[in-house]
Design a protein around this motif. Sequence first.
Motif, PDB file in Angstrom:
ATOM      1  N   ARG A   1       0.793  -1.304   0.109  1.00 57.20           N
ATOM      2  CA  ARG A   1       0.105  -0.029  -0.110  1.00 57.20           C
ATOM      3  C   ARG A   1       0.828   1.403  -0.071  1.00 57.20           C
ATOM      4  O   ARG A   1       0.358   2.297  -0.328  1.00 57.20           O
ATOM      5  CB  ARG A   1      -0.828  -0.117   1.354  1.00 57.20           C
ATOM      6  N   HIS A   2       2.094   1.206   0.217  1.00 53.70           N
ATOM      7  CA  HIS A   2       3.009   2.437   0.173  1.00 53.70           C
ATOM      8  C   HIS A   2       2.650   3.455   1.149  1.00 53.70           C
ATOM      9  O   HIS A   2       2.592   4.636   0.716  1.00 53.70           O
ATOM     10  CB  HIS A   2       3.119   2.861  -1.257  1.00 53.70           C
ATOM     11  N   PHE A   3       2.350   2.904   2.455  1.00 55.33           N
ATOM     12  CA  PHE A   3       1.847   3.838   3.301  1.00 55.33           C
ATOM     13  C   PHE A   3       3.238   4.746   3.776  1.00 55.33           C
ATOM     14  O   PHE A   3       4.397   4.285   3.617  1.00 55.33           O
ATOM     15  CB  PHE A   3       1.641   3.138   4.901  1.00 55.33           C
ATOM     16  N   SER A   4       3.018   5.852   4.429  1.00 54.05           N
ATOM     17  CA  SER A   4       4.088   6.883   5.001  1.00 54.05           C
ATOM     18  C   SER A   4       5.061   6.184   5.831  1.00 54.05           C
ATOM     19  O   SER A   4       4.521   5.097   6.560  1.00 54.05           O
ATOM     20  CB  SER A   4       3.490   8.132   5.603  1.00 54.05           C
ATOM     21  N   GLN A   5       6.273   6.620   6.065  1.00 51.99           N
ATOM     22  CA  GLN A   5       6.886   5.978   6.951  1.00 51.99           C
ATOM     23  C   GLN A   5       6.633   5.820   8.479  1.00 51.99           C
ATOM     24  O   GLN A   5       6.602   4.977   9.107  1.00 51.99           O
ATOM     25  CB  GLN A   5       8.287   6.647   7.111  1.00 51.99           C
ATOM     26  N   GLY A   6       5.679   6.868   8.827  1.00 52.10           N
ATOM     27  CA  GLY A   6       4.946   6.949  10.161  1.00 52.10           C
ATOM     28  C   GLY A   6       4.031   5.925  10.328  1.00 52.10           C
ATOM     29  O   GLY A   6       3.563   5.493  11.314  1.00 52.10           O
ATOM     30  N   ALA A   7       3.712   5.076   9.396  1.00 52.24           N
ATOM     31  CA  ALA A   7       2.465   4.028   9.393  1.00 52.24           C
ATOM     32  C   ALA A   7       3.206   2.555   9.291  1.00 52.24           C
ATOM     33  O   ALA A   7       2.573   1.908   9.263  1.00 52.24           O
ATOM     34  CB  ALA A   7       1.578   4.413   8.388  1.00 52.24           C
ATOM     35  N   ILE A   8       4.424   2.524   9.634  1.00 56.37           N
ATOM     36  CA  ILE A   8       5.213   1.198   9.417  1.00 56.37           C
ATOM     37  C   ILE A   8       5.103   0.505  10.718  1.00 56.37           C
ATOM     38  O   ILE A   8       5.418   1.217  11.757  1.00 56.37           O
ATOM     39  CB  ILE A   8       6.552   1.488   8.817  1.00 56.37           C
ATOM     40  N   ALA A   9       4.641  -0.499  10.823  1.00 62.16           N
ATOM     41  CA  ALA A   9       4.464  -1.098  12.351  1.00 62.16           C
ATOM     42  C   ALA A   9       5.880  -1.736  12.494  1.00 62.16           C
ATOM     43  O   ALA A   9       6.536  -2.492  11.830  1.00 62.16           O
ATOM     44  CB  ALA A   9       3.348  -2.434  12.154  1.00 62.16           C
ATOM     45  N   GLY A  10       6.003  -1.721  13.767  1.00 66.82           N
ATOM     46  CA  GLY A  10       7.397  -2.311  14.370  1.00 66.82           C
ATOM     47  C   GLY A  10       7.055  -3.630  14.990  1.00 66.82           C
ATOM     48  O   GLY A  10       8.170  -4.399  15.084  1.00 66.82           O
TER      49      GLY A  10
END
Length: 239
Positions: free
Chosen positions: A209-218
């Motif tokens: 989905r190419h979410f923004s970096q802030g939406a990447i789950a750790g």
Amino acid sequence: TGFTDIALEAVVTVLEGLPQNAAIGFDYGRDMNGRGSVALISALQRYRLSDAADLIWQQRLIKSEHELQGKQAACKIATDAFFAGLPDLRLGMTEYAFGQNLKQRMIGLGADSVDWLPVRFGKNGRGYAQPNEDNALRPDDFIWVDMGARRADQISDLNRIAKVGKATAEQQELYDFVRAVTLRVAEAIRPGMTGHDAFAVFEPLWAARHFSQGAIAGRIGHGSGLALTEPPSLMAGST
């Protein structure tokens, strides 16, 4: 909570019955800093101490039938209370008031206590660990609740979401995407996989989905049992 002194007495009594050269294995835990007890430390000083976290968690990870039934009961109480409580919502109602409403419903449905219940109204997520406030429900708000209802020795840890009014097409599409990814990862998990293996299933699905970096789950999940959050963690590098 409220029985710490009695619990320490019980532990000390057990320790006093051990041979003086006995080794004691324990998992102090990264979240326990500063919670030590002078009485416990004094009782431990005559023994050899060993870090037994790996051994302890190998036992704790596998749930007995009793534990599974308790976990299922706690999760059902939390979920049923949320959906039963939605009709109680009114514009202007506060996060605090809705949280108190849900607590009462959970107790009524059989919870022994409700240890964890952040409620959030609005469009921008405030930190989930902050206390519920007098933030009032407004048109078009989201309602997000994370629920830790305890039944016997097990606790739920699940969240649910709703919206005031109708979801937009974009919101519905995002919800469907997140749910589909969740189900695909759950269906892919097999015995013998590590937390890293499970995360590796998730990563390409989410990246599509190419979410923004802030939406990447750790991390995409964790164990749960006697405590709200327990090992293992489903995250990169987890063994």
